[in-house]
Write an enzyme that holds these catalytic residues in place. Structure first.
Site: not given
Length: 348
Positions: A258, A307, A319
């Site tokens: 990420c 994240h 993402h």
């Protein structure tokens, strides 16, 4: 008598073997989840997609559990092969038949297109494709005719020291081509943002006397200490990599995690540091109402931000997910809404 009994025993063993093989083949369309399995790893192993697995198993999230039995889509019930199949050439100059192991990203890359272009050309509303599906493609087959992206040739003095913007250009790319800094290129062209347009004429020599082109000022452009991020380019660059697989610590189009995805996208415009998710959280400025280009953060497996993604607007973000690879998701999704920590604007 003993010979007859021996023959009967051997026959039972052989028959049992055949029954076992038949049973194994009959169950080839299901798989039991083991430790370390994810939807992404299973979709890759059985030559299908995460979306297809979720659809056939009626999954509302990417969460799976050890011991869970999953059905494999019928197009991929054969045993997985460790040998990667090489896609054949398209049937015509403008179509391509999907092969085992293909993804939209893989096909788009092969024919020098973006995923968005491929989806638009084929009127696709998702990233799901099927073996033997015929797709329209634009561009040459990169397997038979490898192409490399080369910067445009420096205009000669006959061109009055100007350059016409091509598809895929950015200020940093043009500045590098003509041995200038982005600041110099913006200054001699009177640019107040990093927004440029295809076919726009730019001065690439301080002595050129062409008329200064006009540009629309960019909106919602986060500033950084190393330059300015253009939101339109940032989002466009990010969408090009939809379908790229997840890779822990990955920072290249062969695989992203990420934060590595954010690092790769931002470094296309500015010189920046490779931060972790927690690092981006600490150096960015909180915003109460996220705008396109802002970073959104989540708490997924431990305390604090673990994240992140890029906000696209309309409650959507892009993402690199551990089980999906690069994809677009919604903040209103039940999984993400419960784990949302907030939005910040990258400022370093």
């Amino acid at each position: 008598m003993k010979k007859r009994q021996l023959a009967l025993s051997l026959g039972a063993i052989v028959g049992g073997t055949f029954l076992y093989q038949a049973s194994a083949e009959a169950s080839a369309s299901t798989v039991q989840v083991k430790a370390g399995d994810t939807l992404w790893s299973l979709s890759t192993k059985y030559h299908t997609t995460v979306e297809a697995l979720k659809s056939v198993n009626k999954l509302s999230s990417n969460t799976i559990h050890i011991g869970q039995t999953l059905s494999i889509p019928s197009a991929s019930t054969s045993q997985p092969s460790n040998k990667e199949e090489k896609p054949s050439a398209p049937a015509t100059g403008s179509t391509y038949k999907v092969q085992s192991g293909d993804t939209l990203w893989k096909v788009a890359t092969r024919f020098n297109m973006s995923v968005e272009e491929l989806k638009r050309l084929n009127v696709l509303s998702s990233n799901i494709i099927y073996i033997n599906q015929t797709l329209k493609v634009n561009g040459s087959n990169s397997a038979s005719t490898p192409t490399t992206s080369k910067p445009a040739e420096t205009p000669s003095k006959d061109a009055n020291g100007t350059y016409k913007v091509q598809r895929g250009d950015s200020l940093s790319k043009i500045a590098s081509t003509f041995h200038m800094s982005v600041s110099e290129l913006k200054q001699i062209n009177g640019l107040t943002s990093n927004t440029i347009y295809v076919n726009q004429q730019l001065k690439v020599s301080k002595s050129s006397q062409t008329t200064t082109p006009t540009t629309k000022p960019s909106t919602s452009t986060p500033s950084t200490s190393n330059g300015t991020l253009n939101v339109s380019q940032m989002i466009s660059d990010a969408k090009r990599y939809i379908g790229v697989p997840y890779k822990w610590g990955g920072t290249t189009p062969s695989g992203f995690d990420c934060s590595g995805f954010i690092y790769y996208i931002t470094k296309q415009q500015i010189s920046t540091t490779r931060y972790t998710t927690a690092g981006y959280w600490s150096v960015s400025t909180p915003v109460s109402n996220p705008q396109p280009g802002d970073l959104v953060f989540f708490n997924t497996y431990s305390s604090g931000p673990t994240h992140m993604g890029i906000y696209l607007g309309n409650r959507q973000f892009i993402h690199a997910g551990s089980s999906t690879g690069v994809t677009i998701a919604s903040l209103d999704n039940s999984y993400w809404s419960k784990r949302y920590l907030g939005a910040k604007r990258f400022s370093k």
